[in-house]
Design a protein around this motif. Structure first.
Motif, PDB file in Angstrom:
ATOM      1  N   ILE A 109      -0.825 -16.835 -30.894  1.00 35.54           N
ATOM      2  CA  ILE A 109      -1.663 -15.908 -30.229  1.00 35.54           C
ATOM      3  C   ILE A 109      -3.166 -16.215 -30.252  1.00 35.54           C
ATOM      4  N   LYS A 110      -3.587 -16.332 -29.115  1.00 35.12           N
ATOM      5  CA  LYS A 110      -5.186 -16.539 -29.044  1.00 35.12           C
ATOM      6  C   LYS A 110      -5.878 -15.432 -28.418  1.00 35.12           C
ATOM      7  N   ILE A 111      -7.090 -14.927 -28.798  1.00 34.40           N
ATOM      8  CA  ILE A 111      -7.865 -13.932 -28.566  1.00 34.40           C
ATOM      9  C   ILE A 111      -9.068 -14.452 -28.236  1.00 34.40           C
ATOM     10  N   LYS A 112      -9.889 -14.358 -27.044  1.00 29.30           N
ATOM     11  CA  LYS A 112     -11.121 -15.010 -27.072  1.00 29.30           C
ATOM     12  C   LYS A 112     -12.056 -13.722 -26.385  1.00 29.30           C
ATOM     13  N   THR A 113     -13.086 -13.359 -27.032  1.00 28.75           N
ATOM     14  CA  THR A 113     -13.789 -12.139 -26.727  1.00 28.75           C
ATOM     15  C   THR A 113     -15.373 -12.708 -26.303  1.00 28.75           C
ATOM     16  N   GLN A 114     -16.016 -11.696 -25.367  1.00 29.11           N
ATOM     17  CA  GLN A 114     -17.589 -12.298 -25.349  1.00 29.11           C
ATOM     18  C   GLN A 114     -18.333 -11.751 -26.481  1.00 29.11           C
ATOM     19  N   ASP A 115     -17.845 -10.733 -27.030  1.00 24.80           N
ATOM     20  CA  ASP A 115     -18.718 -10.102 -28.028  1.00 24.80           C
ATOM     21  C   ASP A 115     -18.374 -10.406 -29.444  1.00 24.80           C
ATOM     22  N   GLY A 116     -17.252 -10.461 -29.684  1.00 28.13           N
ATOM     23  CA  GLY A 116     -16.715 -10.619 -31.089  1.00 28.13           C
ATOM     24  C   GLY A 116     -16.039 -12.089 -31.321  1.00 28.13           C
TER      25      GLY A 116
ATOM     26  N   LEU B  69     -10.111 -15.478 -31.981  1.00 29.98           N
ATOM     27  CA  LEU B  69      -9.052 -15.895 -32.916  1.00 29.98           C
ATOM     28  C   LEU B  69      -7.872 -16.789 -32.392  1.00 29.98           C
ATOM     29  N   SER B  70      -7.189 -17.312 -33.185  1.00 29.52           N
ATOM     30  CA  SER B  70      -6.082 -18.336 -33.000  1.00 29.52           C
ATOM     31  C   SER B  70      -5.219 -18.330 -34.100  1.00 29.52           C
ATOM     32  N   PHE B  71      -4.032 -17.940 -34.037  1.00 30.41           N
ATOM     33  CA  PHE B  71      -3.150 -18.167 -35.034  1.00 30.41           C
ATOM     34  C   PHE B  71      -1.869 -18.070 -34.963  1.00 30.41           C
ATOM     35  N   PRO B  72      -0.845 -18.931 -35.647  1.00 35.84           N
ATOM     36  CA  PRO B  72       0.388 -18.808 -35.333  1.00 35.84           C
ATOM     37  C   PRO B  72       1.073 -17.796 -35.945  1.00 35.84           C
TER      38      PRO B  72
ATOM     39  N   VAL C 263      -6.459 -12.821 -23.729  1.00 38.76           N
ATOM     40  CA  VAL C 263      -5.246 -12.712 -24.630  1.00 38.76           C
ATOM     41  C   VAL C 263      -4.156 -13.587 -23.912  1.00 38.76           C
ATOM     42  N   LYS C 264      -3.818 -14.532 -24.971  1.00 42.26           N
ATOM     43  CA  LYS C 264      -2.749 -15.360 -24.833  1.00 42.26           C
ATOM     44  C   LYS C 264      -1.752 -15.555 -25.613  1.00 42.26           C
ATOM     45  N   ILE C 265      -0.315 -15.445 -25.365  1.00 45.33           N
ATOM     46  CA  ILE C 265       0.619 -15.412 -26.133  1.00 45.33           C
ATOM     47  C   ILE C 265       1.586 -16.429 -25.704  1.00 45.33           C
ATOM     48  N   LYS C 266       1.647 -17.742 -26.538  1.00 49.42           N
ATOM     49  CA  LYS C 266       2.759 -18.772 -26.332  1.00 49.42           C
ATOM     50  C   LYS C 266       3.868 -18.868 -26.956  1.00 49.42           C
ATOM     51  N   VAL C 267       5.066 -18.879 -26.483  1.00 50.28           N
ATOM     52  CA  VAL C 267       6.176 -19.145 -27.427  1.00 50.28           C
ATOM     53  C   VAL C 267       6.554 -20.378 -27.310  1.00 50.28           C
TER      54      VAL C 267
END
Length: 80
Positions: free
Chosen positions: A3-10, A13-16, A76-80
């Motif tokens: 799961i990868k989350i990239k935000t402009q303000d905050g 996050l990237s975690f398995p 927001v990206k979720i790679k399986v």
């Protein structure tokens, strides 16, 4: 699953997340208790979904399940 989350303000996050955790009874119980009331309705199908995802990855390789980019640049990206 990643799961990868990239935000402009905050923070970014990237975690398995192991697929076994997605289908765990503990996580499903917490979702049913604290989350959406419909979560309890879908809990019996979680094991089947996880089994199918594992089988698909075994046969075809990893794939992008969610790939969302907002106009403000949040991703927001979720790679399986």
């Amino acid at each position: 699953m990643w799961i990868k989350i990239k935000t402009q303000d905050g923070p970014n996050l990237s975690f398995p997340v192991p697929l076994s955790l997605v289908g765990s009874k503990l996580l499903l119980g917490l979702a049913a208790k604290n989350g959406d009331p419909q979560a309890a309705e879908y809990a019996p199908y979680a094991e089947d979904i996880v089994r199918e995802l594992r089988e698909y990855v075994r046969r075809n390789g990893h794939f992008m399940l969610v790939d969302v980019e907002r106009q403000n640049g949040d991703i927001v990206k979720i790679k399986v």
